[in-house]
Structure formats: structure tokens, C-alpha cells
Design an enzyme around this catalytic site. Sequence first.
Site, PDB file in Angstrom:
ATOM      1  N   TYR A 109      -3.723 -22.329  28.224  1.00 43.63           N
ATOM      2  CA  TYR A 109      -4.787 -22.808  27.328  1.00 43.63           C
ATOM      3  C   TYR A 109      -5.537 -24.010  27.877  1.00 43.63           C
ATOM      4  O   TYR A 109      -6.731 -24.121  27.719  1.00 43.63           O
ATOM      5  CB  TYR A 109      -4.206 -23.146  25.947  1.00 43.63           C
ATOM      6  N   HIS A 144       9.408 -14.112  19.760  1.00 41.61           N
ATOM      7  CA  HIS A 144       8.289 -15.052  19.685  1.00 41.61           C
ATOM      8  C   HIS A 144       8.613 -16.042  18.563  1.00 41.61           C
ATOM      9  O   HIS A 144       7.950 -16.097  17.531  1.00 41.61           O
ATOM     10  CB  HIS A 144       6.980 -14.290  19.434  1.00 41.61           C
ATOM     11  N   ARG A 148      -0.155  -6.561  23.206  1.00 37.99           N
ATOM     12  CA  ARG A 148       1.094  -7.333  23.250  1.00 37.99           C
ATOM     13  C   ARG A 148       1.444  -7.802  21.843  1.00 37.99           C
ATOM     14  O   ARG A 148       0.648  -8.492  21.207  1.00 37.99           O
ATOM     15  CB  ARG A 148       0.924  -8.539  24.187  1.00 37.99           C
ATOM     16  N   ASN A 156       1.115 -17.911  29.997  1.00 43.29           N
ATOM     17  CA  ASN A 156       0.221 -18.229  28.881  1.00 43.29           C
ATOM     18  C   ASN A 156      -0.493 -19.529  29.236  1.00 43.29           C
ATOM     19  O   ASN A 156       0.157 -20.523  29.580  1.00 43.29           O
ATOM     20  CB  ASN A 156       1.013 -18.446  27.592  1.00 43.29           C
ATOM     21  N   GLU A 194      -1.328 -14.738  27.564  1.00 41.19           N
ATOM     22  CA  GLU A 194      -2.105 -15.366  26.482  1.00 41.19           C
ATOM     23  C   GLU A 194      -3.163 -16.263  27.098  1.00 41.19           C
ATOM     24  O   GLU A 194      -2.885 -16.986  28.060  1.00 41.19           O
ATOM     25  CB  GLU A 194      -1.236 -16.257  25.575  1.00 41.19           C
ATOM     26  N   GLU A 196       7.362 -18.239  25.681  1.00 35.86           N
ATOM     27  CA  GLU A 196       7.293 -19.701  25.746  1.00 35.86           C
ATOM     28  C   GLU A 196       8.582 -20.393  25.300  1.00 35.86           C
ATOM     29  O   GLU A 196       8.606 -21.095  24.288  1.00 35.86           O
ATOM     30  CB  GLU A 196       6.108 -20.200  24.908  1.00 35.86           C
TER      31      GLU A 196
HETATM   32  C1  FCB Z   1       0.916 -20.205  22.102  1.00 35.62           C
HETATM   33  C2  FCB Z   1       1.742 -19.299  21.227  1.00 35.62           C
HETATM   34  C3  FCB Z   1       0.926 -18.427  20.294  1.00 35.62           C
HETATM   35  C4  FCB Z   1      -0.240 -19.182  19.717  1.00 35.62           C
HETATM   36  C5  FCB Z   1      -1.044 -19.835  20.821  1.00 35.62           C
HETATM   37  C6  FCB Z   1      -2.276 -20.567  20.325  1.00 35.62           C
HETATM   38  O1  FCB Z   1       1.657 -21.323  22.449  1.00 35.62           O
HETATM   39  O2  FCB Z   1       2.563 -18.474  22.015  1.00 35.62           O
HETATM   40  O3  FCB Z   1       1.767 -17.920  19.305  1.00 35.62           O
HETATM   41  O4  FCB Z   1       0.213 -20.112  18.801  1.00 35.62           O
HETATM   42  O5  FCB Z   1      -0.233 -20.735  21.525  1.00 35.62           O
END
Ligand code: FCB
Length: 470
Positions: free
Chosen positions: A296, A120, A76, A294, A371, A165
Site C-alpha cells: 500500500y 485472514h 482471492r 500486499n 493486495e 499478513e
Molecule cells: C490489508 C488487509 C486487508 C485490508 C487492507 C486495506 O492490510 O490485509 O484486509 O484491510 O489492508
Amino acid sequence: MSDRFPPGFLWGAATSAYQIEGAAAQDGRTPSIWDTFSHTPGRTAGGDTGDVAVDHYHRMREDVALMAELGLTSYRFSVSWSRVQPTGRGPAVQRGLDFYRRLVDELLHHGIAPALTLYHWDLPQELEDAGGWPARETAYRFAEYGALVGAALGDRVERWTTLNEPWCSAFLGYASGVHAPGRTDPAASLRAAHHLNLAHGEATSALRAAMPARNQIAVSLNSAVVRPRSQDAADLDAVRRIDDLANGIFHGPMLHGAYPERLFADTASVTDWSFVHDGDPRAIHQPLDALGLNYYTTSLVSAADPHGADARADGHGASPHSPWPGAGAVAFHQPPGERTAMGWTIDPSGLYDLLLRYAKEAPGLPLLVTENGAACDDAPGPDGAVHDPDRIRYLHGHLASVRRAIEAGADVRGYYLWSLMDNFEWSYGFGKRFGAVYVDYATLARTPKASARWYAELIRTGELPPAPGA
Ligand code: FCB
């Protein structure tokens, strides 16, 4: 439960143009908002910029060879808008398109399926000068740009993503100002959110018209997993308000053709939403072929204690300006547990919850984790090898959640590790390393970390090994 992933599951890694390409002024590319922002003193850690980044523009073949070595089945990446259409208008620049054509051909040559993201975060500066995302015209510019790229690469790229995002573009870019273009105008940020939605819808229609019907179109959302600090009604309402501003504001119109009803009342002191025209919901609500998520970390939210300090720990950088326009009295708390080098709490259960939520929210729509990954304080050891056991643990936990979500019925088709290699982490500059491949910023040499080897083995077997250390 089997630890085996379904056949055909896409094993990927992700990057984005401004974070890796460099060659900022080469072959006709003009500045994007991130070039301007990173060159503005005080905006990025250490004044770091993407001028050179990790020089992927000149090392593309080497980087694709690394992907092949890891056994990735998909990659990607994003296209730099101002490399392809320097002023954000008019015909495409051939040299810009040629770079992406070479990249795609190299990927296909190695049997790696390209997954192309159109946007992006790197809006051409000229379009920001003309009003940026708060201006409606930007949505139409984006659709035109999408059609140019679709016409040029639609014969060889099957997987397309409109926006990455949009929450970050709208609210970190125009409300809290920690991202480019660094504006702090709550009303403008809500206009930006709407025009990003419109851009997604218009570009999806334009891509469908410009490309073979077999191609798949998706969007990548950083849908927040928002948890309440208690079951008190006030805390639950705070969660509802943040959920609408983080999630419903995008998936509402994109997936269901309407904004969450209470969003208008919540944000009434900020804007009257008169920028939403008749017909916009229909234009935004386009059939999609997949939804990219995405993920985290999770967010822990309560109603703000009027007597206590506002515990702002939403993980989106320090700014006196809130990225949550109209959210009212809300406090973010650091969720308990271990954290990554970003300070983000590690909580794989959030990814499971997220996948199941969207399996329900959008039945029948295939899901992709576009992500997921961790920043760690990596450094080569005396032998030159980079051992990153914390990242391996993070990946293992989150992939176990993906596996569990599939078992529970979520139609998850692939996983893209963020990131293929260390790169320019926006306002954090080069200080945060997310890569599976280590980059020495002095020499730009690439060294796969232990996590890259671990991931390669997972891809080879298709089966999650036992938890490290277990
Ligand atoms: C996301 C972004 C990517 C990177 C990660 C850690 O929010 O899409 O570009 O910064 O976080």
C-alpha cells in the site's frame, strides 16, 4: 517498454471473510476474535461490526456475477475458520464448507480461478481463550483446519494461501492492540509471530498431504518497504531493525529456514526466544509455489531523536503501545507526497522496489501482488455514478510499477486489487472505502465505480492505458 502484461497474467480482486460475509451467527458459525473485538465498545470506529458486513454470504451469486462482468480471471477470498470448524477443533461443519463449495463452483462456472486464503485474521474465539497465537498449540490447530479445507476443496481450488499478513496478526493483535484480540504484550507478540510461522509451515505440509500435487501453495506477506530518513549510520540501523521486525521475522524462516541473526539481540530485553524448538526452522521452511505480497505505501524511518517528540506515523492506527517490540529508539515519519483517505502516502516506486527485492531474495519463486489499492472518500454523484479518479490514478501508478518490475526480470504472475467492493475495514469500520464496487450500506446495493470500469478495460486489453490526465 511495452505496456502489455504477459499472457496468462492473473487479473484479480481480493476480499476477506470477516470484512464481507456477514451472517455471523448463521449455519453454525461461532464468534471469531474479530466478532468479540468489534463488539467491544471503543474498538472500532462507530462501533461498526462485521455482523452483516456487506452480506456477501447471502449475495454471493450477485457478487460473482459482478466479478464476471469486470472480466476478473481470479478472485482471492478467505475462509472463515469458525464457520468451518466452530470450536477450532474437531470435524468440519458441512454447512460451513458448503458455502465455500458453492462459491468456488460459481467462480469456476464463470471461468474465474479461485485463490483461497485460509486465514485472514479471524481466529475462532475459543482458540484465543485457550491462549491464541502466543500458544504453540494454535499452530497445530491451524494445520488441522487447513487439512480439512484442503481435503474438501482441493479438488477444485488450485491456488492456496496459508496466512494473510501475519505481521498484523502478531503485532497489531498482540503488541499495539489496534486489531483483535487487542492485547498489548510485547513478549506475547513475538511468540505469536513464531507460532504464525510454525502454523504456516505445518499447514503447508498438511495441505500437500491432503490435496492433489498440482495445487499451488503461497503465503501473503505485507512486507514493508522501509526507507531511511538520512544515510546516517544511526538511521540506517533503525531501518535495519524495523526491516527485521517487519520482514525478516517472516520471510527469514519461511524462505530461508532461519530468523535474521540480529533479531535475537535486538529483542533480548523482551524475550529469550525459548519458545523456538529444535526442528521448528525446518518445519517452517517448506517449499512454496508462489509468494504473495500486499503493498500500500512505504515507511520512512529514523533513529528517534531523544530530544524530539517521537514522530510515530507508521500508518497502523493510534495506540500508545508500539507494534515494534524490541525495535529500540525508532521514529516513523510521514513520507512526503499525496496521501489516500487512510493517510497513507502514495508511492508506486515502493511496489517496484518490493518486487525486485523479492525477485532477488527468492530467486525462482513466482510473485503475486495479492493486495494493492486505495481508500478514497467515494460518494455517488447526482446521476448515481461513482467517479473515483484518485483511485484510478493510484491503480495506474502501481500497475505501471508491476509492469516495470516484470520488465526488469521479476516473475510477477498476477495482481489482485484490494478490494472487489467496499467493506468492513477493521478498526476503521465502514468509514474507509477501498472497493472498485461501491456499496450503499443502507441498502447493500452494489454499484461499480469508474475505477471498476477502468480495470475491466485494462483486463480486456491486457495493456496499461496512458496515465489518466496525461
Ligand atoms: C490489508 C488487509 C486487508 C485490508 C487492507 C486495506 O492490510 O490485509 O484486509 O484491510 O489492508
